[in-house]
Design a protein around this motif. Structure first.
Motif, PDB file in Angstrom:
ATOM      1  N   TRP A   1       0.847  -1.184   0.000  1.00  0.00           N
ATOM      2  CA  TRP A   1       0.000   0.000   0.000  1.00  0.00           C
ATOM      3  C   TRP A   1       0.885   1.237   0.000  1.00  0.00           C
ATOM      4  O   TRP A   1       2.068   1.184   0.337  1.00  0.00           O
TER       5      TRP A   1
ATOM      6  N   TRP B   1      -0.430   3.417  -8.696  1.00  0.00           N
ATOM      7  CA  TRP B   1      -0.504   1.963  -8.875  1.00  0.00           C
ATOM      8  C   TRP B   1      -0.434   1.665 -10.363  1.00  0.00           C
ATOM      9  O   TRP B   1      -1.058   2.348 -11.176  1.00  0.00           O
TER      10      TRP B   1
ATOM     11  N   PRO C   1      -4.764   8.764  -6.309  1.00  0.00           N
ATOM     12  CA  PRO C   1      -6.185   8.478  -6.091  1.00  0.00           C
ATOM     13  C   PRO C   1      -6.803   9.452  -5.089  1.00  0.00           C
ATOM     14  O   PRO C   1      -6.144   9.914  -4.157  1.00  0.00           O
TER      15      PRO C   1
ATOM     16  N   PHE D   1      -3.660   3.835  -1.777  1.00  0.00           N
ATOM     17  CA  PHE D   1      -3.975   2.694  -2.635  1.00  0.00           C
ATOM     18  C   PHE D   1      -3.336   1.471  -2.014  1.00  0.00           C
ATOM     19  O   PHE D   1      -2.204   1.527  -1.517  1.00  0.00           O
TER      20      PHE D   1
END
Length: 761
Positions: free
Chosen positions: A227, A414, A455, A460
């Protein structure tokens, strides 16, 4: 030292991490190879021999079949497209790395007292490497989904396709079908050669042959968490990136942490010791970490062979010759053996059955150019921004990955990567006839794989779950439909969403988190139940107030895991499946099991709630009775860690005496967690021996690099006599870390060993 151009230095810190300082990148990769051999020579020599199919030359006739199997899956294409697939300087990087390995082999030839004990015990010497050895070996990578295709066919053969929904949960929602022309009843030993080609080397005492080690089901062996958190959601005001890849355990560890410093290169992190560069870490500007993404890269093809000529298989309207390659395998203590390798237009033949006139071959993306597992990291590890990083990941081959990203400018992201076959007229979920009706139409352009930059939620995470974005055209691309259970992903999201300002310590705690959300779901089903049976009532009381935390000291966790892994699944299968279907599969898919228990009308038929409750209560009582027999009648004395343990086994342990075993094996260590906790701890159900999980963990303070943390277990070194062979195991087991130092000043302060390397005069 021959091969080194200018003086170089290795500073080994107190945790065994080598920090390599060289005057050029050429020399940095040379010294990386030298150092890998210094710390892990037996491991990388065994890796090379296994991958190339050269075990028999030092271990004798018992390994001929494994050598033959490995050779079937070597990269056999041209080397020019192979090197080009990894970007510029790939050949030079590999050549310099193996030159360093070979330089160390020459060094110990002059100082034989430095030869690792394994070579002395087995009476052979390490082999020299060629640059192409690094990339031709493909069979050590993580593969998918050949074994799942076989397992599905087994169920379909015995019980029909509908029964397979208990064994495997397809996601996104999908209905498969049996391919036209396929007889799903395959030989039970059809994948034996494939397993032999891809398994590790083990030794037994009598004949030095491969010793099979049973493992949990494929579902529980999937793993890895990563993450990344944006500066707006961290207490540091900088991004934090965390990664803990999960693989099978052993001594030494699969991962090796190294720091490479040279003009234009300053990268630190973990990789596999037989490969140059690092695949998980940072370069002072960009940080990166990976998990596996379940893109389907394999297909099993089934052929009709010619009754008049077994060297031909049907393709289209006629017969096509197998391509036959004969190779000589050198055998220690015996004459060399000539083996026959067969290939179809789709790939290597792994089984041929003269009686039924069928042959079986594997088509796999990982025999294409650019598919050497993890080697492509030599390009992305030098990216300076997200654009460069994504460009490198567009041509990433294997294994298929979720890469998280962070940089010192505050960006997070990501990128999915992996070579994805295009199957225009089927979904890849079952074997297919090899007669030409089911052909790949090239590979999906890497630009069409999903990605995200910055994001909106500020973080993420991925944990191998089905994470294709809403609206992604999966029906068109059909990347894959078989994903691990999402309990880890849900737990990570739960914690991150409730942590407005995450600290480095928070992220270390999350990597070590042992809350099982699936357990919470099951306990919720038990709460309204009661029983007059003593064992059942006692079990209900013990679990009634449990929060699903599977610490090593937990009594409820011990009961739950015995129930989950030994009793509940079998009771569920017996209740909802025919005996033939139940016997055709191992454990049910956890998601299918939980959803069926929560909505019993889906599978239990008439009087579904009562039948569901009977399954829950009877299997729970059986687990209680078993645990009483194992840990005694007093549940206050039960502990999950008394059952569940980590044990790092050296591959040579089976042929050593007990005293030597104690020197090379590490553990046992009491263990918490399970296959469905963030701190993954998959185990053998028959022994509760942890088989798989995070041996390496990393939490990066992006931009304040010396504040980063890491751990590797059991230690950095592969030499049992080294202080760094097992020195990290206790810290790892306790959830502790060491500083992943990066600045020259911090490294020098923590250095406990200095190795000076100078060019040969």
């Amino acid at each position: 030292m021959g091969g080194l151009n200018q003086p170089a230095r290795i500073l080994v810190d107190k945790w065994g991490v080598p920090h390599i300082y060289a005057a050029s990148q050429d020399d940095a990769f040379f010294v990386q190879g030298f150092n890998a051999a210094r710390d892990r020579l037996f491991q990388i020599d065994l890796w090379r021999r296994r991958g190339l199919g050269e075990l028999s030359s030092v271990f004798g006739p018992a390994y001929v079949e494994q050598d033959r199997a490995a050779r079937l899956f070597l990269y056999r294409g041209g080397m020019e497209p192979e090197w080009k697939a990894y970007g510029k300087d790939a050949y030079k990087t590999s050549a310099r790395f193996v030159a360093g390995i070979n330089a160390y082999i020459d060094y110990i030839a002059r100082k034989p007292e430095l030869l690792p004990f394994e070579f002395r015990q087995l009476r052979y010497l390490p082999a020299k490497w060629r640059p192409e050895d690094v990339v031709r070996i493909r069979s050590h990578g993580l593969t998918r989904n050949l074994t799942a295709e076989f397992a599905r066919s087994r169920v379909v053969c015995r019980a029909g396709l509908a029964a397979d929904a208990v064994r495997a949960k397809l996601s996104p929602s999908w209905t498969t079908r049996v391919p036209d022309g396929l007889d799903p009843c395959l030989p039970e030993d059809a994948l034996e050669v494939f397993h032999l080609a891809t398994e590790n080397v083990r030794f037994d005492r009598q004949s030095l042959q491969v010793a099979r080690v049973s493992t949990p089901g494929e579902e529980t062996l999937e793993g890895s968490n990563n993450w990344v958190i944006a500066p707006s959601r961290t207490s540091t005001g900088r991004p934090i990136l965390a990664n803990d890849p999960h693989r099978a355990y052993g001594a030494p560890s699969l991962r090796y942490i190294v720091h490479l410093n040279a003009p234009g290169l300053d990268v630190i992190g973990a990789g596999e010791p037989a490969l140059p560069g690092v695949s998980i870490g940072h370069n002072g500007k960009v940080a990166f970490g990976l998990t596996i993404m379940s893109i389907d890269q394999e297909d099993l093809y089934v052929y009709e062979t010619n009754p008049a000529n077994p060297n031909q298989y049907r393709y289209g309207s006629g017969w096509e010759d197998f391509r036959i390659v004969r190779e000589k395998i050198e055998v220690r203590g015996a004459p060399a053996r000539t083996v026959e390798l067969r290939f179809t237009r789709h790939g290597p033949v792994i089984h041929q059955d003269a009686g039924t006139r069928r042959a079986f071959a594997v088509r796999t993306a990982w025999t294409a150019p650019g598919m050497a597992p993890y080697f492509g990291s030599i390009e992305y590890m030098q990216a300076q921004d997200f654009t460069q990083f994504r460009r490198a990941m567009r041509r990433w081959g294997a294994p298929t990955e979720n890469q998280v990203y962070a940089d010192t400018a505050g960006n997070i992201g990501w990128v999915a990567g992996g070579l994805a076959p295009v199957r225009p007229n089927w979904d890849g979920l079952m074997p297919v006839p090899g007669d030409g009706r089911y052909e790949w139409k090239g590979f999906l352009d890497g630009d069409k794989l999903p990605f995200v930059l910055n994001p909106k939620q500020g973080w993420f995470a991925s944990a191998n779950e089905m994470n294709l974005p809403s609206g992604y055209p999966y029906k068109e691309y059909k990347l894959g439909f078989e994903w691990p259970d999402n309990a880890r992903a849900r737990r990570i999201a739960q914690v991150l969403s409730k942590t407005p300002k995450a600290s480095m310590e928070d992220m270390q705690r999350l990597q070590n988190d042992v809350v099982n959300l699936n357990a919470r779901r099951l306990v919720a089903l038990l709460k309204p139940l009661s029983s007059r049976d003593r064992a059942t009532a006692a079990a209900l009381r013990l679990l009634s107030s449990w929060d699903g935390e599977e610490s090593a000291r937990s009594a409820p966790a011990a009961l739950y895991e015995v129930w989950w892994s030994r009793h509940l699944g079998n009771a569920f299968k017996a209740a909802v499946l025919s005996p033939a279907a139940a016997g055709a599969m191992d454990a049910p898919h956890p998601t299918a099991l939980l959803e069926s228990l929560e909505k019993p009308e889906q599978r239990f038929g008439k009087d579904a709630v009562r039948k569901r409750n009977e399954v829950l209560l009877s299997s729970l009582a059986a687990a209680w009775t078993e645990l009483e027999a194992v840990q005694g009648p007093d549940p206050k004395r039960w502990q999950w860690g008394k059952l569940h343990f980590s044990f790092f086994v050296h591959p040579m342990a089976p042929i050593l005496d007990n005293a030597a075993k104690a020197q090379v094996n590490v553990g046992p260590l009491p263990r918490g967690g399970s296959a469905y906790t963030v701190n993954v701890s998959s185990y053998h159900p028959d022994s509760f021996w942890q088989a798989h999980g995070p041996s390496f963990r990393m939490v990066l303070d992006v931009g304040n690099w010396d504040n980063s943390r890491a751990i590797n277990t059991p230690g950095q070194s592969g030499d049992p006599s080294s202080p760094h062979y097992r020195d990290l195991a206790a810290s790892w087991a306790e959830g502790k870390y060491f500083p992943l130092l990066y600045s020259r000043a911090a490294v020098q302060k923590a250095a406990t060993q200095v190795i000076e390397l100078v060019p040969a005069p």
